[in-house]
Design a protein around this motif. Structure first.
Motif, mmCIF file in Angstrom:
data_model
loop_
_atom_site.group_PDB
_atom_site.id
_atom_site.type_symbol
_atom_site.label_atom_id
_atom_site.label_comp_id
_atom_site.label_asym_id
_atom_site.label_seq_id
_atom_site.Cartn_x
_atom_site.Cartn_y
_atom_site.Cartn_z
ATOM 1 N N GLY B 685 0.809 -1.214 0.000
ATOM 2 C CA GLY B 685 0.000 0.000 0.000
ATOM 3 C C GLY B 685 0.840 1.261 0.000
ATOM 4 N N ALA B 686 2.157 1.119 -0.249
ATOM 5 C CA ALA B 686 3.034 2.291 -0.207
ATOM 6 C C ALA B 686 2.757 3.226 -1.368
ATOM 7 N N ARG B 687 2.680 2.697 -2.583
ATOM 8 C CA ARG B 687 2.388 3.520 -3.755
ATOM 9 C C ARG B 687 1.935 2.632 -4.892
ATOM 10 N N GLY B 688 1.111 3.126 -5.743
ATOM 11 C CA GLY B 688 0.692 2.404 -6.916
ATOM 12 C C GLY B 688 -0.393 1.390 -6.622
ATOM 13 N N SER B 689 -1.066 0.954 -7.681
ATOM 14 C CA SER B 689 -2.121 -0.029 -7.506
ATOM 15 C C SER B 689 -2.034 -1.046 -8.637
ATOM 16 N N LEU B 690 -2.793 -2.110 -8.513
ATOM 17 C CA LEU B 690 -2.790 -3.129 -9.557
ATOM 18 C C LEU B 690 -3.224 -2.556 -10.894
ATOM 19 N N VAL B 691 -4.146 -1.577 -10.827
ATOM 20 C CA VAL B 691 -4.603 -0.948 -12.065
ATOM 21 C C VAL B 691 -3.421 -0.350 -12.817
ATOM 22 N N ASN B 692 -2.503 0.292 -12.083
ATOM 23 C CA ASN B 692 -1.327 0.876 -12.729
ATOM 24 C C ASN B 692 -0.507 -0.194 -13.420
ATOM 25 N N ILE B 693 -0.347 -1.348 -12.769
ATOM 26 C CA ILE B 693 0.442 -2.424 -13.362
ATOM 27 C C ILE B 693 -0.258 -2.949 -14.608
ATOM 28 N N VAL B 694 -1.573 -3.144 -14.513
ATOM 29 C CA VAL B 694 -2.321 -3.623 -15.677
ATOM 30 C C VAL B 694 -2.145 -2.656 -16.840
ATOM 31 N N GLN B 695 -2.236 -1.361 -16.553
ATOM 32 C CA GLN B 695 -2.145 -0.363 -17.637
ATOM 33 C C GLN B 695 -0.764 -0.336 -18.286
ATOM 34 N N THR B 696 0.284 -0.552 -17.505
ATOM 35 C CA THR B 696 1.613 -0.543 -18.121
ATOM 36 C C THR B 696 1.898 -1.864 -18.810
ATOM 37 N N ALA B 697 1.602 -2.990 -18.135
ATOM 38 C CA ALA B 697 2.022 -4.288 -18.662
ATOM 39 C C ALA B 697 1.060 -4.832 -19.704
ATOM 40 N N ALA B 698 -0.239 -4.729 -19.452
ATOM 41 C CA ALA B 698 -1.181 -5.421 -20.319
ATOM 42 C C ALA B 698 -1.950 -4.489 -21.248
ATOM 43 N N GLY B 738 -0.665 -1.963 -23.647
ATOM 44 C CA GLY B 738 -0.167 -1.354 -22.420
ATOM 45 C C GLY B 738 0.837 -0.267 -22.743
ATOM 46 N N PHE B 739 1.129 0.589 -21.777
ATOM 47 C CA PHE B 739 2.088 1.673 -22.010
ATOM 48 C C PHE B 739 3.454 1.114 -22.383
ATOM 49 N N LYS B 740 3.799 -0.056 -21.811
ATOM 50 C CA LYS B 740 5.133 -0.593 -22.054
ATOM 51 C C LYS B 740 5.293 -1.057 -23.501
ATOM 52 N N ASP B 741 4.234 -1.668 -24.052
ATOM 53 C CA ASP B 741 4.307 -2.099 -25.444
ATOM 54 C C ASP B 741 4.216 -0.911 -26.385
#
Lengths: 79, 830
Positions: B685-698, B738-741
């Motif tokens: 819970g320090a920073r970021g959420s799963l949504v952020n990971i989904v948006q970058t990776a997927a 995703g942002f990464k791709d």
């Protein structure tokens, strides 16, 4: 049309008019004059049904989710 | 004496004359020797502005004499611009010949009993005067000060004549208690020189105030008008001069009149006249009366310092040397204060002033510091520099909270910024991207005691907003403590000694060769604490008799605004203990991160081949489902939902499909992404959420504007590249990468649209709620809880019989009231 007794409605808190000694006790308790009390208009439906006159003090007991019961006093004014 | 009534009205000419100390007749200000001329605008009878001179009227010196009014006799009457509206209304109501009210007798009762406004009276007025039968002519008001009746312009003399004839009875009906002819000026009050002081420049030149400049213009034109009348000049010249005088006097009152060119200084600067002094935020009311500048305060940029206590504030030495505290000399502190005086004002800790027992203030300089230090005896007051552990108030605007202004302890430090512990940023809502904060130094013992007992940071750990701790671990603190307590990682004796000792040198270390992270954390827990709660990720955390037995420590236990452990510690062991606890936990967390290391990388979000396949499948499934729905819609076969149009039904169905798709993707990622640093931050819970990971990776997913899929832009389509009427996913703002791709240009545009909307929303929302808050504060600011427990307003009227209906301080109670049973159990056990 059928007369409806609004005081019976569960959303209307219990209003009672204080008698003279109760009124005096209240004034002494808070060391205030009538004009320092919160107001309620004489044409307020509940006050009308109780027959409140200007200068009467109405005691209102409300049910509150926070504290169970909260008591309020209001002085009847012209309106 | 008791004031029982205040009545506001208009000053009459006589009154102006009576309060005046001088009659102004001359246009010059000073004679050739530079002394003010009697009868000029700087007449010595109007007060004093130069030190050492005594007032000719009252005999007072600069501080004592507030100044006296003078008056100027106007050659012709002038309309006061700010009264022109009332003058117009009065002209309309009263007859032009007999000056009686234009209301018939039978309508009079209505006017009298209902206290009608001017507008209503005008509608009741007759076309012909009911008293003398004179026809009423059409009146026109040309802003700012011209009245036209029929075809003729009414001048001030004519208006005044009419007003003089108006009967008092008629005025009473209208509700006017002053004579209306006073609305037109015949005498101009000249404000005292103290209101418009002249400044002497270094060159010896005098520079006059804007008001004086304006008054000089008025006196000059007034004189010229008089000369011309006396000489019997032609009418048009007199008319022109009169108009000019009207202009000057109007701009003297208000230099921002619409339709009137503002009066300018010789340099071309617009003059600041009477109205401009009062109006606006910087004006007299809002700028000088409702808010004032304060002494003994400092403001500078803030920067973080994790090594200082949470109730400390780092004060730059340069500021500490400027801010002082008056210290009364007594036998016990005499030696110390003598030393500070000897240090002078340039060496910290020194002193800037001493106040002798007779009240004389003396500045400490290099020359006299020894002398002053020697003469100090009890009874002297030394204004000494700010020292370590002095108590000050620290504030960050906007002050939306009571926690926006808290008491801190001073730590004098080098460099030029205020230093702040990171845990204390939450209540101030501060960050270090250039934020500035204010510091105030209390000057009396009472003020210091009040700050210490009411507003110190530890006393504000529990917020009255939600009855929980508002100060706690943030960001890296949470990551650090999570990394430490996660799993059963062992630390060797050397390692754990290093960690613990860097935080606290007094904690007793167990005689063991190695400790787990949980055991290290437990060293800082109170020995008799037991509790159970759910962690940020929903797992059970168990603490038994001061030992962390199960689970991890994360945002849910020590985080600011959420920490359940903090909540309990504060409640059972007091705010001072809680302060130390927060400090220890955060320091420990930082020590862990600095020794163990913690770094995130884009590769944290790399996907496994299986994850890629699964996500691809999901996207294809979404596509197919949406295409089918679109087809159904175009054929008109789509089931229309109750209460929705076919189009709305389509949108609703598609949105549901997309939402489910995104959820599925998230589930795939949760399963497939390995344990890594980025995930540690999310899980703790320090920073970021799963949504952020989904948006970058997927995939980024559907971009929404105002809660709807993007449709507008070009005619029936979002971009000119699509066919009009396209409702395919790509054309309505769905981003399948995703942002990464990397995303396609279309997708990029959709994302930019969405980003812009959220940016605008954010800034508009803060502005709106700021203004709401200001109005609310205005309505509630003088409510006060009296000693009898009632809430009353400034007139002592009761507003609430019990504050908040329960009479409890939310910063002192458990949410939902006090658990009496638990307290009783605890008391009986001990």
């Amino acid at each position: 049309m059928k007369e409806i007794d609004i005081t019976k409605n569960e959303l209307v808190p219990k209003h009672t008019i204080l008698n003279d000694s109760e009124k005096e006790e209240l004034m002494n308790r808070y060391k205030i004059a009538l004009r320092q009390l919160p107001r309620i208009k004489m044409n307020d439906s509940v006050v009308e049904s109780l027959g409140g006159k200007i200068g009467d003090v109405v005691k209102i007991v409300r049910k509150s989710p926070v504290v169970g019961e909260s008591v309020y006093y209001r002085v009847v004014i012209r309106g | 004496m008791k004031v029982d009534k205040i009545e506001f009205g208009i000053v009459s000419s006589e009154m102006i004359k009576n309060i005046s100390a001088a009659k102004i007749t001359k246009t010059e200000l000073y004679d050739h020797e530079g002394y003010p001329i009697e009868g000029g605008l700087m007449d010595p009878r109007l007060g004093v502005i130069d030190p050492g001179v005594r007032c000719r009227t009252c005999g007072g010196t600069v501080g004592e004499c507030h100044g006296h009014f003078g008056y100027l006799e106007l050659t012709r009457p002038i309309i006061h611009v700010h009264y022109s509206k009332i003058i117009f209304a009065l002209l309309k109501i009263f007859c032009r010949k007999c000056s009686r009210i234009l209301v018939e007798e039978k309508n009079m009762e209505a006017v009298k009993s209902k206290r009608l406004g001017f507008k209503e009276i005008v509608t009741l007025s007759k076309k012909k005067c009911p008293h003398c039968n004179t026809e009423v002519k059409k009146l026109k008001f040309i802003k700012p000060y011209t009245f036209v009746e029929g075809a003729d312009t009414l001048n001030a003399v004519q208006v005044r004549e009419r007003f003089e004839k108006i009967l008092i009875e008629d005025l009473k009906i209208v509700g006017l208690s002053t004579r209306p002819e006073w609305l037109i000026l015949t005498l101009l009050p000249i404000p005292p020189v103290t209101v418009r002081p002249s400044i002497t420049l270094e060159t010896g030149e005098r520079s006059e105030d804007d008001l004086t400049h304006k008054l000089v213009d008025i006196v000059r034109i007034n004189d010229r008008l008089k000369e011309n009348i006396d000489l019997g000049a032609p009418d048009f010249i007199i008319e022109d001069l009169w108009e000019l005088l009207q202009y000057h006097i109007s701009t003297y009152f208000d230099n921002e009149l619409s339709g009137v060119p503002p009066a300018r200084h010789r340099s071309g600067r617009i003059l600041k006249t009477l109205s401009q002094r009062l109006k606006t935020k910087e004006g007299r009311f809002r700028g000088n009366l409702a808010g004032k500048r304060v002494n003994f305060s400092a403001r500078t940029v803030i920067s973080p310092d994790p090594m200082i206590q949470i109730d400390d504030v780092g004060v730059p030495e340069t500021i500490a040397k400027e801010l002082t505290i008056p210290a009364r000399v007594n036998e016990k502190n005499m030696e110390e204060l003598k030393k500070t005086v000897l240090n002078g004002s340039d060496i910290w800790p020194g002193a800037n002033y001493v106040i002798r027992p007779d009240g004389r203030r003396k500045k400490i300089s290099e020359l006299n510091k020894e002398e002053i230090s020697n003469e100090i005896v009890p009874g002297y007051i030394v204004e000494r520099h700010l020292k370590n552990d002095d108590i000050v108030l620290f504030n960050r605007q906007p002050s939306l909270h009571r926690m926006s202004l808290m008491g801190h302890r001073v730590k004098v430090m080098p460099f030029k910024t205020f230093r702040l512990n990171l845990s204390t940023t939450t209540p101030y809502n501060a960050d270090f991207d250039g934020d500035e904060m204010n510091l105030h130094v209390p000057q009396t013992e009472e003020a210091r005691v009040e700050i210490e007992n009411l507003t110190m940071v530890p006393k504000n750990i529990r917020s009255p907003r939600f009855s929980g701790p508002i100060i706690g671990a943030i960001r890296d603190h949470i990551t650090g403590i999570y990394v430490l307590t996660k799993g059963e990682r062992k630390f060797s004796r050397k390692e754990f000694t290093q960690l613990v000792r860097s935080v606290d040198k007094d904690v007793e270390l167990p005689d063991k060769e190695s400790l787990t992270g949980k055991e290290i954390f437990s060293l800082f827990l109170p020995k008799d604490l037991s509790m159970e709660f759910k962690s940020n990720s929903g797992e059970l955390v168990v603490i038994e008799r001061g030992k962390l037995v199960k689970g991890v420590i994360d945002k849910a236990s020590v985080g600011s605004e959420t920490g359940k452990l903090l909540d309990k510690v504060e409640k059972f062991y007091g705010s001072e203990f809680a302060k130390k606890f927060i400090y220890n936990v955060t320091r420990l967390a930082i020590a862990v991160l600095t020794t163990a290391g913690f770094s995130v990388s884009i590769s944290d979000q790399d996907l496994t081949d299986k994850a890629r396949r699964d996500i691809k499948e999901i996207i294809e499934k979404i596509r197919k489902e949406v295409d089918d729905t679109n087809e159904q819609f175009e054929k008109g076969e789509l089931k229309v939902l109750v209460g929705r149009t076919p189009k709305e039904s389509l949108d609703h169905t598609v949105k549901t499909i997309l939402r489910n798709g995104l959820n599925e993707t998230q589930k795939v990622l949760e399963k497939e992404i390995k344990d890594n640093f980025t995930l540690d931050m999310v899980k703790s819970g320090a920073r970021g959420s799963l949504v952020n990971i989904v948006q970058t990776a997927a995939m980024v997913g559907q971009e929404m504007v105002m809660g709807e899929r993007i449709e507008k832009g070009y005619y029936q389509r979002t971009f000119p590249h699509f066919k009009p009427g396209t409702i395919s996913l790509e054309a309505t703002g769905f981003v399948s990468r995703g942002f990464k791709d990397g995303i396609t240009p279309f997708e990029f545009f959709f994302d930019a649209i969405n980003s812009r909307e959220s940016l605008m929303d954010k800034s508009l929302k803060t502005r709106h709620s700021g203004y709401m808050e200001r109005r609310l504060v205005g309505a509630l600011q003088d409510l006060k809880v009296e000693y009898d427990g009632t809430v009353r307003d400034s007139a002592n009227r009761i507003v609430q019989f019990l504050p908040g209906d329960d009479g409890m301080d939310p910063s002192k109670v458990q949410r939902g009231g006090i658990n009496v049973g638990e307290i009783a159990n605890r008391l009986f056990k001990s």
